[in-house]
Design a protein around this motif. Structure first.
Motif, short mmCIF file in Angstrom:
data_model
loop_
_atom_site.label_atom_id
_atom_site.label_comp_id
_atom_site.label_asym_id
_atom_site.label_seq_id
_atom_site.Cartn_x
_atom_site.Cartn_y
_atom_site.Cartn_z
N VAL A 45 0.87 -1.17 0.00
CA VAL A 45 0.00 0.00 0.00
C VAL A 45 0.92 1.22 0.00
O VAL A 45 1.71 1.42 0.92
CB VAL A 45 -0.96 0.01 1.21
N PHE A 46 0.82 2.00 -1.06
CA PHE A 46 1.69 3.16 -1.27
C PHE A 46 0.88 4.44 -1.06
O PHE A 46 -0.02 4.74 -1.83
CB PHE A 46 2.28 3.10 -2.68
N LEU A 47 1.20 5.16 -0.01
CA LEU A 47 0.57 6.46 0.27
C LEU A 47 1.35 7.50 -0.54
O LEU A 47 2.35 8.04 -0.09
CB LEU A 47 0.62 6.77 1.76
N ARG A 48 0.91 7.72 -1.76
CA ARG A 48 1.68 8.56 -2.68
C ARG A 48 1.47 10.04 -2.41
O ARG A 48 2.39 10.75 -2.04
CB ARG A 48 1.31 8.23 -4.13
N ASP A 49 0.29 10.54 -2.64
CA ASP A 49 0.00 11.96 -2.44
C ASP A 49 -1.14 12.11 -1.44
O ASP A 49 -2.17 12.71 -1.73
CB ASP A 49 -0.35 12.64 -3.77
N VAL A 50 -0.94 11.55 -0.27
CA VAL A 50 -1.95 11.62 0.79
C VAL A 50 -1.76 12.93 1.54
O VAL A 50 -0.67 13.24 2.01
CB VAL A 50 -1.83 10.40 1.74
N THR A 51 -2.84 13.70 1.63
CA THR A 51 -2.76 15.01 2.26
C THR A 51 -3.13 14.98 3.74
O THR A 51 -2.55 15.71 4.52
CB THR A 51 -3.68 16.01 1.53
N THR A 52 -4.11 14.15 4.11
CA THR A 52 -4.50 14.03 5.51
C THR A 52 -4.86 12.58 5.82
O THR A 52 -5.30 11.84 4.95
CB THR A 52 -5.72 14.91 5.85
N VAL A 53 -4.65 12.22 7.09
CA VAL A 53 -5.03 10.90 7.57
C VAL A 53 -5.71 11.11 8.92
O VAL A 53 -5.12 11.65 9.85
CB VAL A 53 -3.80 9.98 7.75
N ASP A 54 -6.96 10.68 9.02
CA ASP A 54 -7.67 10.82 10.29
C ASP A 54 -7.50 9.54 11.12
O ASP A 54 -6.76 8.63 10.74
CB ASP A 54 -9.14 11.19 10.08
N GLN A 55 -8.17 9.48 12.25
CA GLN A 55 -8.03 8.34 13.16
C GLN A 55 -8.46 7.03 12.48
O GLN A 55 -7.81 6.00 12.65
CB GLN A 55 -8.82 8.56 14.43
N ALA A 56 -9.56 7.06 11.73
CA ALA A 56 -10.03 5.86 11.04
C ALA A 56 -9.00 5.40 10.00
O ALA A 56 -8.77 4.20 9.84
CB ALA A 56 -11.37 6.13 10.36
N GLY A 57 -8.34 6.35 9.33
CA GLY A 57 -7.30 6.00 8.37
C GLY A 57 -6.09 5.38 9.04
O GLY A 57 -5.52 4.40 8.54
N THR A 58 -5.71 5.92 10.19
CA THR A 58 -4.59 5.35 10.94
C THR A 58 -4.92 3.93 11.42
O THR A 58 -4.08 3.03 11.33
CB THR A 58 -4.25 6.25 12.15
N MET A 59 -6.13 3.73 11.89
CA MET A 59 -6.54 2.40 12.33
C MET A 59 -6.53 1.41 11.15
O MET A 59 -6.14 0.25 11.31
CB MET A 59 -7.92 2.44 12.99
N LEU A 60 -6.94 1.87 9.99
CA LEU A 60 -6.90 1.03 8.80
C LEU A 60 -5.47 0.61 8.51
O LEU A 60 -5.20 -0.57 8.25
CB LEU A 60 -7.48 1.77 7.59
N LEU A 61 -4.54 1.55 8.54
CA LEU A 61 -3.14 1.23 8.27
C LEU A 61 -2.61 0.21 9.28
O LEU A 61 -1.87 -0.72 8.91
CB LEU A 61 -2.29 2.49 8.29
#
Length: 121
Positions: A45-61
């Motif tokens: 999983v390549f986070l190429r041009d990710v501008t923001t990551v919220d709590q749900a995104g962090t939990m997904l990672l």
């Protein structure tokens, strides 16, 4: 807004994420990764041009890392986030491994490089 691109190569599958990694897009990424897992190839999983990551995104990672999916990032913030998640899971940040072998300038180039040539096959 988010864009998720799945590229299937002979030896791996790369899921590239651009945009905002937030709660509303988590199911899309989970579905994409689940479909990739069915192919029985290594997944990146390549986070190429990710501008923001919220709590749900962090939990997904964290969930993806726990499954053995390798996380990669371009940019200082997302690289730091991947490194933080990797320290608590099974994720791998290719650039941190190269940092020890090649020094900080080469590792920074790897983070910024859009090429996947340096990924293990």
């Amino acid at each position: 807004m988010i864009r998720v691109t799945k590229t299937e190569e002979r030896s791996r599958i790369v899921v590239t994420i651009d945009g905002q990694l937030s709660g509303e897009c988590v199911p899309v990424i989970e579905t994409c990764c689940s479909q990739a897992e069915a192919k029985r190839k290594p997944i990146y999983v390549f986070l190429r041009d990710v501008t923001t990551v919220d709590q749900a995104g962090t939990m997904l990672l964290r969930r993806l890392a726990a499954k053995g999916i390798r996380l990669l990032a371009r940019g200082m913030y997302t690289s730091y986030l991947v490194q933080t998640v990797a320290s608590g899971g099974a994720a791998e940040q290719v650039s941190s491994r190269r940092y020890k072998a090649a020094g900080p300038r080469r590792a920074a180039a790897d983070i910024m490089s859009p090429s996947f040539q340096h990924l293990p096959k």
